[in-house]
Design a protein around this motif. Structure first.
Motif, PDB file in Angstrom:
ATOM      1  N   LYS A   6      -1.393 -16.423  -9.166  1.00  0.00           N
ATOM      2  CA  LYS A   6      -0.782 -16.617  -7.795  1.00  0.00           C
ATOM      3  C   LYS A   6       0.051 -15.453  -7.710  1.00  0.00           C
ATOM      4  O   LYS A   6       0.732 -15.137  -8.592  1.00  0.00           O
ATOM      5  N   ILE A   7       0.008 -14.653  -6.535  1.00  0.00           N
ATOM      6  CA  ILE A   7       0.744 -13.734  -6.249  1.00  0.00           C
ATOM      7  C   ILE A   7       1.470 -13.847  -4.978  1.00  0.00           C
ATOM      8  O   ILE A   7       1.131 -14.363  -4.134  1.00  0.00           O
ATOM      9  N   LYS A   8       2.979 -13.754  -5.286  1.00  0.00           N
ATOM     10  CA  LYS A   8       3.741 -14.151  -4.160  1.00  0.00           C
ATOM     11  C   LYS A   8       4.585 -12.884  -3.764  1.00  0.00           C
ATOM     12  O   LYS A   8       5.072 -12.141  -4.751  1.00  0.00           O
ATOM     13  N   GLY A   9       5.045 -12.729  -2.533  1.00  0.00           N
ATOM     14  CA  GLY A   9       5.833 -11.966  -1.947  1.00  0.00           C
ATOM     15  C   GLY A   9       5.223 -10.598  -1.250  1.00  0.00           C
ATOM     16  O   GLY A   9       5.848  -9.730  -0.848  1.00  0.00           O
ATOM     17  N   LEU A  10       4.139 -10.750  -1.134  1.00  0.00           N
ATOM     18  CA  LEU A  10       3.295  -9.736  -0.493  1.00  0.00           C
ATOM     19  C   LEU A  10       3.688  -9.818   0.951  1.00  0.00           C
ATOM     20  O   LEU A  10       3.407 -10.776   1.545  1.00  0.00           O
ATOM     21  N   ASP A  11       3.975  -8.694   1.615  1.00  0.00           N
ATOM     22  CA  ASP A  11       4.241  -8.685   3.023  1.00  0.00           C
ATOM     23  C   ASP A  11       3.118  -8.554   4.068  1.00  0.00           C
ATOM     24  O   ASP A  11       3.217  -8.944   5.006  1.00  0.00           O
ATOM     25  N   CYS A  12       2.180  -7.713   3.628  1.00  0.00           N
ATOM     26  CA  CYS A  12       0.883  -7.220   4.258  1.00  0.00           C
ATOM     27  C   CYS A  12      -0.148  -7.224   3.706  1.00  0.00           C
ATOM     28  O   CYS A  12      -0.431  -6.763   2.565  1.00  0.00           O
ATOM     29  N   ALA A  13      -1.323  -7.235   4.480  1.00  0.00           N
ATOM     30  CA  ALA A  13      -2.586  -7.082   3.716  1.00  0.00           C
ATOM     31  C   ALA A  13      -2.991  -5.511   3.087  1.00  0.00           C
ATOM     32  O   ALA A  13      -3.516  -5.416   2.437  1.00  0.00           O
ATOM     33  N   ASN A  14      -2.224  -4.619   4.230  1.00  0.00           N
ATOM     34  CA  ASN A  14      -2.072  -3.219   3.347  1.00  0.00           C
ATOM     35  C   ASN A  14      -1.624  -3.172   2.112  1.00  0.00           C
ATOM     36  O   ASN A  14      -2.152  -2.313   1.328  1.00  0.00           O
ATOM     37  N   CYS A  15      -0.349  -3.775   2.119  1.00  0.00           N
ATOM     38  CA  CYS A  15       0.385  -3.732   0.957  1.00  0.00           C
ATOM     39  C   CYS A  15      -0.486  -4.270  -0.179  1.00  0.00           C
ATOM     40  O   CYS A  15      -0.601  -3.703  -1.374  1.00  0.00           O
ATOM     41  N   SER A  33      -9.044  -7.927  -7.669  1.00  0.00           N
ATOM     42  CA  SER A  33      -9.077  -8.261  -6.383  1.00  0.00           C
ATOM     43  C   SER A  33      -7.836  -9.000  -5.924  1.00  0.00           C
ATOM     44  O   SER A  33      -7.407  -9.992  -6.594  1.00  0.00           O
ATOM     45  N   ILE A  34      -7.261  -8.471  -4.829  1.00  0.00           N
ATOM     46  CA  ILE A  34      -6.162  -9.168  -4.263  1.00  0.00           C
ATOM     47  C   ILE A  34      -6.625 -10.038  -3.032  1.00  0.00           C
ATOM     48  O   ILE A  34      -7.229  -9.170  -2.101  1.00  0.00           O
ATOM     49  N   SER A  35      -6.494 -11.308  -2.803  1.00  0.00           N
ATOM     50  CA  SER A  35      -6.785 -11.805  -1.444  1.00  0.00           C
ATOM     51  C   SER A  35      -5.487 -12.003  -0.960  1.00  0.00           C
ATOM     52  O   SER A  35      -4.546 -13.041  -1.407  1.00  0.00           O
ATOM     53  N   GLU A  39      -3.274 -15.581  -1.608  1.00  0.00           N
ATOM     54  CA  GLU A  39      -2.223 -15.190  -2.350  1.00  0.00           C
ATOM     55  C   GLU A  39      -2.920 -15.249  -3.843  1.00  0.00           C
ATOM     56  O   GLU A  39      -2.211 -15.861  -4.643  1.00  0.00           O
ATOM     57  N   ARG A  40      -4.066 -14.824  -3.870  1.00  0.00           N
ATOM     58  CA  ARG A  40      -4.519 -14.780  -5.343  1.00  0.00           C
ATOM     59  C   ARG A  40      -4.845 -13.278  -5.878  1.00  0.00           C
ATOM     60  O   ARG A  40      -5.321 -12.492  -5.010  1.00  0.00           O
ATOM     61  N   LEU A  41      -4.682 -12.978  -7.015  1.00  0.00           N
ATOM     62  CA  LEU A  41      -4.993 -11.868  -7.733  1.00  0.00           C
ATOM     63  C   LEU A  41      -5.852 -12.196  -8.873  1.00  0.00           C
ATOM     64  O   LEU A  41      -5.754 -12.970  -9.577  1.00  0.00           O
ATOM     65  N   GLU A  64       5.581  -2.516  -5.938  1.00  0.00           N
ATOM     66  CA  GLU A  64       6.044  -3.946  -5.074  1.00  0.00           C
ATOM     67  C   GLU A  64       7.150  -4.664  -5.785  1.00  0.00           C
ATOM     68  O   GLU A  64       6.753  -5.854  -6.206  1.00  0.00           O
ATOM     69  N   PRO A  65       8.464  -4.192  -5.795  1.00  0.00           N
ATOM     70  CA  PRO A  65       9.463  -4.802  -6.680  1.00  0.00           C
ATOM     71  C   PRO A  65       9.742  -6.363  -6.229  1.00  0.00           C
ATOM     72  O   PRO A  65      10.043  -7.237  -6.869  1.00  0.00           O
ATOM     73  N   ASP A  66       9.362  -6.848  -5.074  1.00  0.00           N
ATOM     74  CA  ASP A  66       9.812  -8.153  -4.627  1.00  0.00           C
ATOM     75  C   ASP A  66       8.531  -9.065  -5.022  1.00  0.00           C
ATOM     76  O   ASP A  66       8.571 -10.437  -4.592  1.00  0.00           O
ATOM     77  N   VAL A  67       7.435  -8.619  -5.347  1.00  0.00           N
ATOM     78  CA  VAL A  67       6.187  -9.381  -5.787  1.00  0.00           C
ATOM     79  C   VAL A  67       6.071  -9.955  -7.049  1.00  0.00           C
ATOM     80  O   VAL A  67       6.526  -9.209  -8.011  1.00  0.00           O
TER      81      VAL A  67
END
Length: 74
Positions: A6-15, A33-35, A39-41, A64-67
């Motif tokens: 579970k990946i948390k804190g991504l701001d946008c699809a480009n990131c 692969s990141i969705s 919010e899955r890696l 991405e320090p906030d992720v």
């Protein structure tokens, strides 16, 4: 071997796309692969699990320090 996080804190699809690209370059990584929407890696790798997870976290902290990630499937 495969792990799903579970990946948390991504701001946008480009990131997500840029981070995915960096993770794919990790030694021992077969696929990454990141969705952004779910919010899955998902990673497939060769080698020591703890070592791969440590490398993934290092890349994420740099790019991405906030992720954060949390393992949900082995």
């Amino acid at each position: 071997m495969k792990i799903v996080f579970k990946i948390k804190g991504l701001d946008c699809a480009n990131c997500a796309s840029e981070l995915e690209s960096k993770i794919q370059k990790i030694e021992g990584m077969q696929t990454a692969s990141i969705s952004f929407m779910t919010e899955r890696l998902t990673v497939e790798y060769e080698g020591e699990k703890e070592e791969i997870i440590a490398k993934i976290k290092k890349v994420i902290k740099k790019e991405e320090p906030d992720v954060s990630i949390e393992e949900i499937e082995k």
